[in-house]
Design an enzyme around this catalytic site. Structure first.
Site, PDB file in Angstrom:
ATOM      1  N   HIS A 156     -13.539  24.516  -7.789  1.00 33.31           N
ATOM      2  CA  HIS A 156     -12.271  24.688  -8.512  1.00 33.31           C
ATOM      3  C   HIS A 156     -11.438  23.419  -8.329  1.00 33.31           C
ATOM      4  CE1 HIS A 156      -8.357  26.246  -9.754  1.00 33.31           C
ATOM      5  NE2 HIS A 156      -8.991  27.300 -10.263  1.00 33.31           N
ATOM      6  N   CYS A 166       6.118 -13.178 -13.575  1.00 40.37           N
ATOM      7  CA  CYS A 166       5.464 -14.481 -13.562  1.00 40.37           C
ATOM      8  C   CYS A 166       4.139 -14.330 -14.303  1.00 40.37           C
ATOM      9  CB  CYS A 166       5.261 -14.970 -12.130  1.00 40.37           C
ATOM     10  SG  CYS A 166       4.283 -13.841 -11.106  1.00 40.37           S
TER      11      CYS A 166
END
Length: 631
Positions: free
Chosen positions: A556, A26
């Protein structure tokens, strides 16, 4: 936005193309019908960049994209090979669906295709009224008469237009249905009805009395007629011999349906339409303010539940029968612009760059009449702008209701359809529509602006929205710089990992030092402490900070992400620079990392300490970057 990449991500997370029965779109959403909705990864899709929200309702799995939905849809169709897919077959297992929602959606689907022509007709009328007011067009000219034909044609031939769209929904022959609509407005039939009314007599066909009713600009009679015709056509297809089916089916369908429509269904539809018209006329005369006020206030909730579909036929019927609509249009106009204004207020107040950009663009589409992007992407997400929008919609709808403001043309309610309020005597109606729209925008913006402050004080907004702990292009102050040199903060937004949840044994066993892990929800990784950026790996997957009190801290990002060789990682700071706690160091394309098969679990490791320096991590559960987690 890379539409193809987004389409590929969507297909992957709805269970693959094999899990799709049908896909349509739509104005703002991809609408899937899935074979197995359990296979869809809704949480992943909601976090995908380019997806505003995911809604599973009414038997449809809806992915809200926003104004770019058409482009994404084309890529989805191309990648999935859905070009040749038909409608879901009748024997397809039906999904659980709210019956009221399904009925309203079905009715609205009949009216939606005809909105463009009646919008065009209404706006032509509005322009003509404006030109007459400005003395640029004379009502006595042929030009005026011809323009009137342009404007009136969509409404006069409304039964034919509705017949076409109704036939698609009832799955019968579209052109026979249009012929049925043509019968209702055929000049000779209209003349017979007019003459019979004048003479006080009646008309009949095969002895069957035909009700003396006028069907031009009518709505309900043709829908009932096409509904009946769909059954006649199916029956004739079943019983007609193949040799004569080509002409027997359409002929019997048209004749039988035409008689039943003129004799029974048409009068019933006219009666129902008259009752509805009388009801709204009574409502307008006794409490004209009530409906626009309620619609203006509650439209966001109606859209969320799908019940807004029920308003479309009412508005179209009002335009077709009375020539204007004071019930649906004004309230929805106030609501839509109020939602857009709430988005603008969020764009001004938020300190999060991504939120600001989304709120600004979604706010613009909102005031122009398409509200799903701002509703699902901003207002529902933060709640306070939804409340502000409802307050704005209430005040705008109340004003237009009190002033009995009405629209003369259909269209997606927003600033672009304001010319549709030109009509009647003079420009009073148009001026009131502009004032009501302005009231809704201003009140919504102010209410949302104030509510932001209230929610921020109550701690209901995270640091990224309020600016705490965030560095932006316009505000370089980092709130968490106030942390002491011993304080350690979370390096990302996300959830603190328990030992059992850590996937890498080295970090789980704290081989390199005391460790705390977080599962990030976005790709911004910040400094864990005040100090100097001692090392930044070329791959961007890790960096080290030497704190002002001598600690060594390693951050890390991800597990085994060094193998990506820097792909998806962008360093924001250089080695040797002074950094503050909470200051962004690395930006990661976390979706790309995950798509490559790597975990984004991120670890803060204390690699060096002074003698006697004890570190305690106190955090658990959800954290935000820059939030103190240890000392």
């Amino acid at each position: 936005m890379n539409y193809r990449d987004l389409a590929a991500t969507i297909i992957e997370n709805i269970g693959g193309k094999e899990n799709v029965n049908q896909v349509v779109h739509c104005a703002t959403r991809l609408r899937f019908r899935l074979k197995d909705e359990a296979k869809a990864k809704t949480d992943v899709l909601k976090k995908t960049s380019g997806v505003l929200s995911v809604i599973n309702a009414g038997g449809q799995y809806q992915v809200v994209i926003g104004p770019d939905v058409a482009q994404v849809y084309q890529e989805v169709v191309d990648l999935g090979g859905f070009e040749a897919m038909a409608q879901v077959p009748d024997d397809e297992p039906k999904k659980e669906q709210n019956k009221l929602s399904a009925l309203l959606e079905f009715i609205a689907s009949i009216f939606q295709p005809i909105i463009p022509p009646i919008t065009a007709g209404g706006l032509i009328k509005a322009v003509m009224a404006l030109l007459v007011t400005l003395n640029l067009l004379d009502k006595t000219t042929q030009t005026y008469s011809l323009l009137s034909a342009f404007a009136d044609a969509p409404f006069y031939f409304l039964p034919v237009l509705l017949a076409s769209s109704a036939a698609k929904r009832f799955k019968c022959n579209q052109f026979i249905a249009m012929a049925l609509g043509g019968i209702l407005i055929y000049p000779s039939f209209i003349t017979m009805v007019t003459e019979a009314k004048a003479a006080g007599t009646g008309i009949a066909m095969f002895g069957i009395p035909i009700t003396l009713a006028s069907y031009s600009s009518s709505v309900i009679p043709i829908i009932l007629g096409v509904w009946f015709m769909s059954y006649v056509e199916k029956y004739m297809n079943k019983v007609s011999p193949k040799a004569i089916k080509f002409f027997s089916v359409p002929m019997v369908s048209l004749v039988v349906s035409g008689i039943v429509t003129l004799a029974v269904l048409g009068p019933i539809g006219t009666w129902v339409g008259n009752i509805l018209a009388a009801f709204f006329k009574w409502l307008d005369s006794t409490a004209s303010w009530a409906v626009p006020t309620l619609v203006g206030t509650l439209s966001p909730l109606l859209v969320m539940t799908g019940t807004h579909y029920g308003l479309i036929p009412i508005g179209v019927n009002n335009l077709a029968t009375a020539g204007f609509d004071t019930v649906v249009g004004p309230g929805m106009l106030a609501s839509n612009v109020a939602q857009g204004a709430a988005g603008f207020a969020v764009a001004v107040r938020s300190k999060n760059k991504q939120t600001k950009e989304l709120a600004a663009s979604a706010g613009l589409t909102g005031v122009l009449g398409i509200t799903e992007p701002v509703l699902y992407g901003i207002n529902l997400k933060f709640v306070y702008p939804l409340i502000g929008a409802m307050i704005g919609g209430f005040t705008g709808g109340l004003y237009m209701g009190i002033m009995k403001t009405g629209r003369y043309a259909a269209g997606s309610p927003g600033l672009l359809v304001l010319p549709g309020y030109i009509g009647g005597e003079g420009m009073t109606n148009f001026v009131n529509a502009c004032i009501g729209t302005g009231v809704a925008i201003v009140v919504s913006f102010i209410a949302t602006f104030v509510l932001f402050g209230i929610y921020a004080k109550q701690g209901k907004l995270d640091a990224e929205e309020t600016g705490a702990g965030v560095t932006t292009e316009t505000n370089t102050e980092v709130i968490t710089a106030k942390c002491g040199d011993k304080d350690i903060v979370s390096v990302a937004d996300g959830k603190i990992l328990s030992k059992d949840e850590i996937l890498d044994d080295m970090f789980k066993e704290e081989t390199m030092g005391k460790t705390i892990g977080v599962d990030p929800v976005n790709g911004i990784i910040v400094s864990p402490a005040n100090g100097t950026l001692e090392m930044v790996y070329e791959t961007g997957h890790a960096f080290a900070v030497r704190t002002n009190n001598g600690r060594g801290i390693l951050v890390h990002i991800g597990i085994n992400t060094v193998e990506l060789k820097g792909q998806g990682f962008k360093t924001l700071k250089k080695q040797g620079e002074t950094v503050k706690a909470g200051e962004p160091i690395v930006e990661v394309d976390d979706e790309a990392v995950k798509k490559a098969g790597y975990s984004m679990q991120t670890f803060t490791v204390i690699t060096e300490t002074e003698d006697g320096d004890e570190i305690t991590f106190e955090a658990s559960g959800d954290v935000t970057k820059g939030q103190k987690i240890g000392a």
